[in-house]
Design an enzyme around this catalytic site. Structure first.
Site, PDB file in Angstrom:
ATOM      1  N   HIS A 132       0.838  -1.210   0.000  1.00  0.00           N
ATOM      2  CA  HIS A 132       0.000   0.000   0.000  1.00  0.00           C
ATOM      3  C   HIS A 132       0.871   1.258   0.000  1.00  0.00           C
ATOM      4  O   HIS A 132       0.653   2.177  -0.788  1.00  0.00           O
ATOM      5  CB  HIS A 132      -0.920  -0.029   1.224  1.00  0.00           C
ATOM      6  N   GLU A 133       1.855   1.291   0.894  1.00  0.00           N
ATOM      7  CA  GLU A 133       2.716   2.481   0.990  1.00  0.00           C
ATOM      8  C   GLU A 133       3.548   2.660  -0.280  1.00  0.00           C
ATOM      9  O   GLU A 133       3.770   3.783  -0.732  1.00  0.00           O
ATOM     10  CB  GLU A 133       3.609   2.402   2.231  1.00  0.00           C
ATOM     11  N   HIS A 136       1.562   4.481  -2.788  1.00  0.00           N
ATOM     12  CA  HIS A 136       1.605   5.949  -2.657  1.00  0.00           C
ATOM     13  C   HIS A 136       2.821   6.506  -3.393  1.00  0.00           C
ATOM     14  O   HIS A 136       2.722   7.507  -4.102  1.00  0.00           O
ATOM     15  CB  HIS A 136       1.661   6.358  -1.180  1.00  0.00           C
ATOM     16  N   ASP A 142      -5.029   7.390  -1.355  1.00  0.00           N
ATOM     17  CA  ASP A 142      -5.939   6.463  -0.683  1.00  0.00           C
ATOM     18  C   ASP A 142      -7.294   6.469  -1.375  1.00  0.00           C
ATOM     19  O   ASP A 142      -7.708   7.484  -1.954  1.00  0.00           O
ATOM     20  CB  ASP A 142      -6.138   6.878   0.780  1.00  0.00           C
TER      21      ASP A 142
END
Length: 197
Positions: A132-133, A136, A142
């Site tokens: 997920h990070e 980014h 998000d």
């Protein structure tokens, strides 16, 4: 042997050699066309290096998160930076909530990913957090609230969610951001996104 006889014999010999060479060439297999070299086929792929030397305890999760992105997008590849070289993505372990600089990161620029243990202590999956990070860093914000099938839904999918694979929409957005090396022409957003619930 007269000069005439010698020249006639030499001419016949040359004719035989030429005829043999022509026959051999005519019967030879066609020369295959060259395949595109790896350099030419991967010229548009943006390679981003990451440094996880300060992310102790997260190595397996980072490796799995990197593998997920590398398996699901073609225009950008994440590789571990060699010791002593500058990395575009610096990954560190912290005690807070996970957070990252919003990309898309460009070669030569640097963003930071913090893998926070507070999320793990609350039951969130380490590999999902890492993937997920990294999302980014690749330019994805998000998508909260969202289902488990969306990697970028983050903590809103709940602690039971272990999906670390970007869905088709997320993959397409990253592919678009890095198409034909485009990330070199796109400014990194630069905001820090904190992934607390």
């Amino acid at each position: 042997m007269s000069l005439y006889t010698w020249l006639k014999t030499a001419a016949v010999g040359v004719a035989v050699v030429l005829a043999t060479a022509t026959a051999t060439t005519a019967n030879a297999a066609p020369v295959p066309t060259a395949e595109p070299s790896a350099a030419s086929t991967s010229a548009a792929v943006v390679t981003l290096r990451y440094d996880d030397s300060r992310a102790g305890g997260w190595e397996a999760a980072i490796a799995a998160g990197v593998a997920s992105w590398n398996a699901n997008v073609d225009n950008v590849k994440l590789v571990e930076a060699a010791p002593g070289t500058r990395a575009e993505i610096v990954i560190v372990a912290t005690t807070g909530w996970p957070q990252a600089t919003l990309g898309p990161v460009r070669p030569g620029r640097q963003v930071r990913v913090e893998l926070g243990s507070q999320a793990v202590s609350q039951g969130y999956d380490k590999t999902r957090i890492a993937a997920h990070e990294l999302g980014h860093s690749l330019g994805l914000p998000d998508t909260k609230p969202g289902p488990c099938s969306q990697l970028m839904s983050g903590s809103s999918a709940g602690t039971a969610c272990v999906n670390a694979i970007p869905n088709a929409t997320e993959q397409a957005r990253v592919e678009s951001a890095y198409a034909n090396g485009a990330a070199s022409r796109i400014a990194t957003d630069g905001r820090t996104i904190v992934d607390a619930p």
